[in-house]
Design a protein around this motif. Structure first.
Motif, PDB file in Angstrom:
ATOM      1  N   THR A 183      59.888  21.947   7.917  1.00  0.00           N
ATOM      2  CA  THR A 183      59.213  21.671   9.182  1.00  0.00           C
ATOM      3  C   THR A 183      59.942  20.555   9.933  1.00  0.00           C
ATOM      4  O   THR A 183      60.744  19.811   9.357  1.00  0.00           O
ATOM      5  CB  THR A 183      57.754  21.228   8.944  1.00  0.00           C
ATOM      6  N   CYS A 184      59.633  20.427  11.207  1.00  0.00           N
ATOM      7  CA  CYS A 184      60.234  19.357  12.012  1.00  0.00           C
ATOM      8  C   CYS A 184      59.876  17.971  11.467  1.00  0.00           C
ATOM      9  O   CYS A 184      60.767  17.125  11.346  1.00  0.00           O
ATOM     10  CB  CYS A 184      59.813  19.498  13.471  1.00  0.00           C
TER      11      CYS A 184
ATOM     12  N   GLU B 246      59.248  17.112   8.410  1.00  0.00           N
ATOM     13  CA  GLU B 246      60.033  16.919   7.181  1.00  0.00           C
ATOM     14  C   GLU B 246      61.477  16.563   7.521  1.00  0.00           C
ATOM     15  O   GLU B 246      62.079  15.710   6.871  1.00  0.00           O
ATOM     16  CB  GLU B 246      60.003  18.187   6.316  1.00  0.00           C
TER      17      GLU B 246
ATOM     18  N   ASP C 120      57.387  25.204  13.415  1.00  0.00           N
ATOM     19  CA  ASP C 120      56.522  24.267  14.140  1.00  0.00           C
ATOM     20  C   ASP C 120      57.229  23.582  15.308  1.00  0.00           C
ATOM     21  O   ASP C 120      56.810  22.527  15.762  1.00  0.00           O
ATOM     22  CB  ASP C 120      55.969  23.221  13.183  1.00  0.00           C
TER      23      ASP C 120
END
Length: 131
Positions: free
Chosen positions: A17-18, A20, A39
């Motif tokens: 994800t962004c 992360e 996302d």
């Protein structure tokens, strides 16, 4: 391509994800991103990561949209998923070398050559510098 790049001797940290990716324990030599993330936008994420977490970005994506490919090539190099991991590795290594040369040129106040074409770069070539 995490497993394949790891098998080729590269240290890989996966972010799905962004958030992360933003929290990853960089800095990194290169960020390999998809354009379409679950996302958010890989393009927006690349703008955040360039120059802070990673000096080079390679987009490994299945996007067929020519505008997306052009936007991606403004930030790094676009490699279509059909090209495979070998091509990603080759472009990744070239992008790291180019970023290092750009940093060295910037340290010497030497101008970095500009890319002359607006054609999306889907293999390799110098990244555009914005002044």
């Amino acid at each position: 391509p995490k497993r394949e790049l790891g098998e080729r001797g590269h240290e890989v940290e996966l972010a799905v994800t962004c958030p992360e990716a933003r929290a990853a324990s960089g800095p990194f030599d290169c960020a390999v991103l998809d354009v379409d993330l679950p996302d958010g936008s890989g393009l927006d994420l690349a703008r955040e990561l360039l120059g802070t977490v990673s000096p080079a970005v390679v987009f490994f994506s299945g996007s067929l949209d020519p505008r997306v490919r052009l936007d991606a090539s403004d930030l790094g190099t676009f490699v279509p998923k059909s090209a495979g991991v070998e091509q990603v590795e080759e472009i990744m290594l070239e992008s790291v070398e180019e970023a290092a040369a750009e940093l060295a040129a910037g340290a010497e106040d030497t101008p970095v050559p500009q890319r002359e074409s607006s054609t999306p770069r889907t293999r390799t070539g110098p990244r555009k510098k914005r002044f």
